[in-house]
Design a protein around this motif. Sequence first.
Motif, mmCIF file in Angstrom:
data_model
loop_
_atom_site.group_PDB
_atom_site.id
_atom_site.type_symbol
_atom_site.label_atom_id
_atom_site.label_comp_id
_atom_site.label_asym_id
_atom_site.label_seq_id
_atom_site.Cartn_x
_atom_site.Cartn_y
_atom_site.Cartn_z
ATOM 1 N N LEU E 210 56.195 23.177 60.165
ATOM 2 C CA LEU E 210 56.874 22.847 59.333
ATOM 3 C C LEU E 210 56.494 22.056 58.231
ATOM 4 O O LEU E 210 56.639 22.158 57.009
ATOM 5 N N VAL E 211 55.703 21.022 58.594
ATOM 6 C CA VAL E 211 55.236 20.014 57.670
ATOM 7 C C VAL E 211 54.144 20.449 56.774
ATOM 8 O O VAL E 211 53.931 20.224 55.853
ATOM 9 N N GLY E 212 53.361 21.358 57.644
ATOM 10 C CA GLY E 212 51.963 21.739 57.075
ATOM 11 C C GLY E 212 52.085 22.691 55.959
ATOM 12 O O GLY E 212 51.240 22.969 55.071
ATOM 13 N N LEU E 213 53.331 23.467 56.053
ATOM 14 C CA LEU E 213 53.355 24.590 55.018
ATOM 15 C C LEU E 213 53.392 24.111 53.757
ATOM 16 O O LEU E 213 52.546 24.962 52.777
ATOM 17 N N GLY E 214 53.937 23.380 53.367
ATOM 18 C CA GLY E 214 54.074 22.790 51.944
ATOM 19 C C GLY E 214 52.614 22.625 51.192
ATOM 20 O O GLY E 214 52.791 23.156 49.907
ATOM 21 N N GLY E 215 51.955 21.983 51.739
ATOM 22 C CA GLY E 215 50.394 21.858 51.001
ATOM 23 C C GLY E 215 49.961 23.111 50.739
ATOM 24 O O GLY E 215 49.204 23.247 49.666
ATOM 25 N N TRP E 216 49.855 24.066 51.584
ATOM 26 C CA TRP E 216 49.318 25.293 51.287
ATOM 27 C C TRP E 216 49.893 26.052 50.316
ATOM 28 O O TRP E 216 49.480 26.540 49.414
ATOM 29 N N PHE E 217 51.266 25.922 50.432
ATOM 30 C CA PHE E 217 52.007 26.768 49.565
ATOM 31 C C PHE E 217 51.936 26.244 48.088
ATOM 32 O O PHE E 217 51.509 27.127 47.364
ATOM 33 N N ILE E 218 52.087 24.989 48.092
ATOM 34 C CA ILE E 218 51.926 24.584 46.415
ATOM 35 C C ILE E 218 50.431 24.809 46.090
ATOM 36 O O ILE E 218 50.213 25.171 44.863
ATOM 37 N N GLY E 219 49.542 24.615 46.924
ATOM 38 C CA GLY E 219 48.096 24.602 46.534
ATOM 39 C C GLY E 219 47.701 26.340 46.036
ATOM 40 O O GLY E 219 47.181 26.430 44.943
ATOM 41 N N MET E 220 48.308 27.153 46.788
ATOM 42 C CA MET E 220 48.141 28.571 46.519
ATOM 43 C C MET E 220 48.977 28.854 45.357
ATOM 44 O O MET E 220 48.626 29.682 44.579
ATOM 45 N N ARG E 221 50.272 28.546 45.177
ATOM 46 C CA ARG E 221 50.853 28.708 44.093
ATOM 47 C C ARG E 221 50.429 28.589 42.817
ATOM 48 O O ARG E 221 50.082 29.111 41.800
ATOM 49 N N ALA E 222 49.698 27.074 42.945
ATOM 50 C CA ALA E 222 48.935 26.709 41.574
ATOM 51 C C ALA E 222 47.812 27.797 41.537
ATOM 52 O O ALA E 222 47.464 27.811 40.045
ATOM 53 N N LEU E 223 46.839 28.160 42.397
ATOM 54 C CA LEU E 223 45.760 28.789 42.366
ATOM 55 C C LEU E 223 46.175 30.143 41.750
ATOM 56 O O LEU E 223 45.735 30.666 40.649
ATOM 57 N N VAL E 224 47.362 30.785 42.126
ATOM 58 C CA VAL E 224 47.648 31.964 42.027
ATOM 59 C C VAL E 224 48.273 32.151 40.441
ATOM 60 O O VAL E 224 47.966 33.053 39.848
#
Lengths: 617, 285, 346, 304, 334
Positions: E210-224
């Motif tokens: 639950l707490v780890g999702l955000g980091g990847w989410f926002i990083g990937m979103r930025a890359l994409v």
Amino acid sequence: QDAGGSAPDLTQFPRNETVIVHNPEGIIRNPAWFNLWAVGAGNGTSNGLHNLTTDTLWFIDPDAGIEGASENAVYNSLADDVWQYNDDFTEMTVKLKKGIYWSDGVEFTADDVVFTVEKQAATPGTPYNGAFSAQVAEVTAPDPYTVHFKLKNPNSRFHALFSVRWTAAWIMPKHVYENVEDILSYDANPPVSIGPYTLHSFDPNGTWYIWEKREDWQRTAMGMIAEPKPRYIIYRNNISTDNRLIEIRNGNLDMVHDLTPEGTFSVVQQDPQIQGWFPGFPYAHPDPTLVMAIFNHQNPKFQDKRVRWALALMLDARAMSMASYRGAATLSAISVPPTGTHPRDYHAPLQDFLINYEIDTGTSKVKPYDPNIGVQIADMVRPQFGDAVPSDETAVRNAFGYGWWKQNIPAAEELLTAAGFTKNGNQWMMPDGQPFTFSVMVPQEGVVNRLGVIIAQTWAQNGIGATAEVDADTWGRQRVGNYECNIAWAVETWGGHPDLSFFMDSYHSAYVAEPGQSQPDRNWMRWKDPRLDEIIEKIRGIDFNDPKGIEYGHDFVKLHLEEMPNIPIMAYNVFSIQSNRFWTGWPNAENNYANPVTNWSNGRYIFTQISPVEGAA
Amino acid sequence: MFAVFRDLIRYNIEFTIGLILVGIMVIFAGLSFFSPIDPSLIYMAIPDQPPSAQYWFGTNSRGQDLFWQLSAAFKNSLTFGITVAVLSRIISITVGLAAGYIGGWVDRVLMFVNDIFVAVPIFPILVLFYFVLRNNMDSFTMALILACFGWPFDARLIRSVALGLKHREFTRHAVFAGMSTRRVLMEEHLPYVMPIVFATFMNNMLWSIGMEVTLAVLGFTNINNPTIGTVLYWANSHSAMVVGVWWWIVIPVILIVMTFIGLFLLAMSMNEYIDPRSRLRRMGA
Amino acid sequence: MTLEKNPEILKVEGLKAYYQMNYFGVSREVRAVDDITVTMRKNEVYGIAGESSSGKTSFIKVLAAAIRPPLRVVEGTVKYSFSSGPIDVAHASPAEIEAVRWKHLSYIMQGSMSVLNPVRRIGRTFQDFAQRPLGLKGAAFEERVIKHLARLNLPPDVLRAYPHELSGGMRQRVTIGLATVCHPEFIIADEPTTALDVVVQKEVLSLIRDIQKEMGASVVFVTHDMSVHANVADRVGIIYAGRLVEEGPTRQMFFAPKHPYTAHLVASLPRIGDTQQRPALEGRPPNLADPPQGCRFHPRCPLAVDKCRKEVPPMEVVGPDHRTACWRWKDVEPLVNVAAPAGAMA
Amino acid sequence: MTTLLDVRNVSKRFTMGGLFGRKTVDAVVDASFSLSAENPEIFTIIGESGSGKTTLARMILGLEDPSEGEILFRGEKVDRHAGRAERLKFMSHVQPVFQNPFEAFNPLKQIERYLESTARRFLDTSDKAVIDRAMDEALQKVGLSLKEVRGRFPHEMSGGQLQRCAIARALIPNPPLLIADEPVSMVDASLRMSIVNLLKSLRDDLKVSVIYITHDLATAYYISNRLIIMQRGRIVEMGDARTVLDSPEHAYSRLLKASVLSTDDAGDGKLMTDPAMVELAGSMVGQDGELVQRPDGRKVRVYA
Amino acid sequence: MRGYLWFAGKRLLQLLAVIFFGVSAMFLVTYLSPIDPVEQVLGRLSARSNLSPEAIASTRIALTEMFGTGQPMLQQYWNFWTRLLRGDLGASLMAFPTPAMELVMRGMPWTLGLLLTSTLITFLIGNLMGGLAGYFQNNRFFKAFGIVTMGLQPIPYYIVAFIILIIFGFLWPVLPISGGFSMDVRPSWTLPFILSVLQHSLLPALSLVLVGLGGWFIGMRALVSNIVTEDYVTYAELAGVKRETIVGSYVMRNALVPQITALAMVIGGVFSGTIITEQVFNYPGMGSLLVDAVNAGDYSTVLAVCTVSITAVATAIFIVDLLHPLLDPRVRTE
Ligand SMILES: Nc1ncnc2c1ncn2[C@@H]1O[C@H](COP(=O)(O)OP(=O)(O)OP(=O)(O)O)[C@@H](O)[C@H]1O
Ligand SMILES: Nc1ncnc2c1ncn2[C@@H]1O[C@H](COP(=O)(O)OP(=O)(O)OP(=O)(O)O)[C@@H](O)[C@H]1O
Ligand SMILES: [Mg+2]
Ligand SMILES: [Mg+2]
């Protein structure tokens, strides 16, 4: 609610045969190690190992002890009688019980005791190596049930090494260890037990241990007192506070070592089956340790007793009690913890002395003692806890203490002025013109931390530049004297027995270390006083059970009051709770037959007094 | 500039919400400068009061007015988090872009140092600093240490983007337009990594604040300095949730969530501002 | 030529497509396609020519239903009549457009160097693009693709290559392959050969032409290179400043243009052997954000009269399949250097 | 006679590929030519797609190190790793127009930055008015104006517009050597002629040498003094532009000329090339051969 | 191939150097720490029993001798490396004389098991959702998901874990809340044990995810968001390529390389990352080992954890670097 599905899933361990105990040790780093005779092996001790499988000559309970089985809280365990010294305390003879067997069927004899002493005296790195090699000249077994010690120097408290308050010199199974080449690297898995339980199984990750009752439990010293009831005892450690609360309510714990005050208040209110030490507020069990503000006497700031007294008079007992324990503190103005049988021996007899105690501030004379503080605190918490707060005067005294110093800022300021301090604005200056500032070292957590914070704050509000300094390593720092003021305890007693040598002996000025050097336990303030040495030497010259001991104890208290080397505040109350859901008969303030704290080895007697709840499991 | 701002507010509801959220939090944290009470004092109010007209956020079990307590805590923690994030962003952008663009031995040396910083576990180091510095371990020192360890992850990320940019024609074009290396990095490549920078900025802030919380909960910080970590530390050591003093935990959690959602929305809309192409994409709603 | 007899496949009417921007303090409107009406027929290659930035790509984007902000269709319709039914791509829903893409309508984008996913092998890209419309799987699909690639002179190995491993010409052919493998009815190509050398260009063009013939598809393609139109297109349309100014059969356009701009385009085409400067147009292309009044070509037109400055000339039919928008089309003469073979004017 | 640019036996080999199978690409093989400083000329490079034209240009610009051989500009080695001051000096003398206009501008940034930076740096001024004037002048030369370009992002411009911006930028410092890599590939014939004429006048009036890379044989014929024809990394024919184009000798050169589309039979759809020619030209790919001097001054690659 | 080996070889040297410098740095750190392990042992000993000052003094001498903590720094450093090269990390000082490595190896499977799976799950979900959210920038669902994860992420981990504990341990007690496996199974490769381990890891894993999702989410979103504007994406969209394929193989695939590098760093760093999880859920692992060791001044164990961790991180990065050409076919190994 139903416990179904939550850990531990105990199909194999029916709850009417199993007691689950919380062990406050953290994760046990060396879980498969059961050798108690190697220092620092990282193994668990209060995981049941020392509670259930070990034994030594005597036990002294921090509370009253089981009636009939103990006298003055002293149990004869492996010993058949109390210690016998010769006149000048250079020899001690012990009679041993017969018919006691190790769990592997070998009989326990005097040889085991002799082996224990000789082996440890000869092996550096064993816990009693220093003690035995320095003190014992010779140990012999005149017959299989007698041990005779010859000491190098007179020592009237030598038996203390074999008297359990928390632990003591556990007797080694000679027949096991004599075959071990290097006992320091021997893990003793599985352990040979001299207690009524043996190892059933344990968590390889070091968080739980299961012990099973011996078939021949009668052939142990404890079994000879009464039958231990549970067939299995599970010790679980490393359970976070919240986890503990949930687990005891889910029925996965019977005894909890400690909780936060708030957690305790809420759990006893929500679950009528859960009990604390006192039936009502403050619930907590007072530990035979006394929390105090310890000044470093080697620091020039604290060498004037008027300064120390001034600091004491600035404190507000009610604030300290509320901030640390939310009112559930047991206060003590004198340097003896208000626990066990001490109120009977010290606090009650000295009450009048304290009420009339007068100090000269240099400007005026004041009587600083307030015997009604307890009542005031009880009144303060009553709105919140209502009937749970006792109103009977004796009960209030037992729960909240006999009294404490009344906050008296003018007197404190007079004392400081007399000591050459001056006030500049709202800041006190030392005689050398520097501002009077110091740090108050407090541990990372718990009530002592809270206490230290309010103490520092109270001083700061009164013009002293005191700041609370939280440290993870307060233990190491107080040992080397690397602090100015330290909130900790420098007083520990037997609890059930009035003798004060437990801590006082080490207060002798001969042991005070040079600044920066390591100070042996308990005289953390490095207090030196010839009058103190005199009292200590007098105590050394009398027997443990000599009634004069109390007299000398009173002398000590009075000397301490005069000097105020540290400020005694309150007992270290521990919020030990038990659940009556599956088992009942736990000790409490009314039936105070044992200390409920689970990591002290004395707690073992509880298992003989409890019984399963009918139809609960 | 003003027009940009106006349009951001007008066309970008996310930006507006983000701005409002972050604005509220900045004001809230800023209020601590006008706090009528010293937030480190305890038992200055009746403990355990739920939120009310007198105590907007209630009081905690230590007798502190949570409004002012949290205001100070957020000021400290946000300052701390921003300090760490800004410092480590500076390092990671510089290192990442330089390593990616200049390449060669510069790259190898930087990545070597980078690897060491990634590999070395930070926790024992922080605790050591705490043991050695003790009282002198203020939040700025801690921010410096965390900044030293907060850059390498992102530097690598940025480098990997920069590596791709290095070979793009516009980089060469910029060089022949007389732009200095610094300008190429800062003006040509930086915008490309800005979305990553924003994302990692927040991640880094969260990481540092989380680190502070962890250290506080374990007691390796000055727990009398109000921060989000110490607020939680105290709440936890007073079993606040269990006892029902929920506002002690719920309110700071709501505030911190507000802060970061605000930052997230701002970052999202700023990305759009930086990359004109993605603006167009959203217009295609 | 009997093009009239071929049924219509595309009918563009009054198409206006503008770039509209109003964001971050900038507001701008570029009228890249301004009122174009044109029809295209089955089995026809229609070339669109025009100056740089005259709106060719924009127009083609609308045709290809690649309308993305800030480009907006302001007015007009783009009606296709595919075998599956009619569709107005300027107003159809995404799902409807999706249904005709690649199967009926395919598009070769400008700048085909970067239209291939750099981390995907060509074979996978083919699967992505063509498997669904073709409805083939596995070996059958592969066989079909390989066959198709062979038509494009590409070895089957290409399927296992990454785009960056191919030369520009190969990539261009791959793109053409992608666009044609499903045998669409309508192919739109934007500058498909611009980056290629003449040898490859010719090869690619003949491929497009061959495939078109073979499949009976219609092709619209854009290039500013008149010599390409000359050799590939059946009809040519000339766009100037967002407007269609003339369209007609290729031959007519080259040898009997009816618009001064067309005449110019044709004449300015350099040839090997030129040593003299060809007549270049005076002035600069109009700014589409602020186009001139009246006929948009008038500032640069040698024939311009007052009327041209004020009134927009309508499209007039000037011959079979030949229309022009010029007040003075009758006065337009082919410019120098264009040697018309005998009979061309017939 | 001093040489402006001396390309000596330059080769470039790229290695590429993944974990295992690695390939090498010989992008340029043993290329030599030189430009004289006194007689500015337009030197044209023609060739297949992928024959190494851009690579050669890059090496001259010092963006890529030759694998073998060396390139001297005004007697000094073109060195990618030279100090900044030296590189700047070099850049003020040699300016490029990059091939792909869509790639040549940062899509996140406004186009005018490149022009402005060039003006600021190489005209060594920070006077806004001077810079703007220089930019506008340069843009006017290619049929644009500062007004049209200002504030625009690359994706808002057509390919031709971008290409013209790129040329305008390269003109700002008035470099003695201009390297134009397909500078007119995206503009229509009419504009193309005016740009080509611009190059011509640069040479004639401003004594600028131009390396002109193109696929357009007609403009090459029209403006260039000399040209080289490249096939798969190798120079196959080199000499006076008109001599070579009038009667190409190498098979590939001939194929090239034959492939030029003409408008003469517009509408006939004639797109066939003689397959034999294609075959012949193709058969020479990868062979070493040798450049042989012909009496008319050109060099042609002949094979053993 | 030869070029690649050359590159790999150079990279390997760098790996070794990183390990050497990293471990040396940690050695220095532990050496400078003021905590004396001997005092820690003595503290525990004297708290429990009533030992005389003389007895404590002589025990101190014995322990200092045994632990070898009295030697000069360079001597200790030399000893450390010579032992390490033989694969011996020395005896733990808080569990003397058990080898420090034994303590580490005991915690490792738990930490690795819990963290690898939860990190991978987090990585997958976070990147997937981040990619989708970056691609479908106007999609309500992904916007909402983004806000929810972004809202979850800043909640201090401690609180999240605690709430999960309350919900699943107390209000609806369906899952065990402490320990690695239940008391009536024995560790073995049997179904009951494995099931028990899985059951016990659910809550900790859930909290980490639950707490780890955000980091990847926002990083990937930025890359994409950078990649969606590329021509090949536009073109694939125009060609009606299936959305799943576009998002997966066109958009996210191209954004994956930096994320995989980050994953390597995170996976390598899992060793020190679970202190709070272990505390709240009473879960075995290396996090609390490290805290305990630091607190106890057990430098052998601290160094053992650090050595393992440094080696793991450095190796993970090394591997990703070696795989880079596979992940991105355009990469050239110059
Ligand atoms: N995204 C955009 N936003 C604003 N204006 C644009 C955009 N794209 C193109 N334009 C403008 O629209 C006009 C037409 O551009 P378009 O790309 O259609 O030209 P073109 O005829 O294809 O030119 P070329 O032959 O150079 O490719 C140009 O003035 C261009 O600047
Ligand atoms: N950076 C690079 N890495 C690997 N190979 C490259 C690189 N740059 C160019 N090449 C290869 O070198 C060869 C020559 O490429 P170059 O770009 O010089 O050709 P060109 O003649 O300019 O072609 P075009 O007419 O298409 O622009 C090609 O096969 C190309 O794939
Ligand atoms: Mg175009
Ligand atoms: Mg090229």
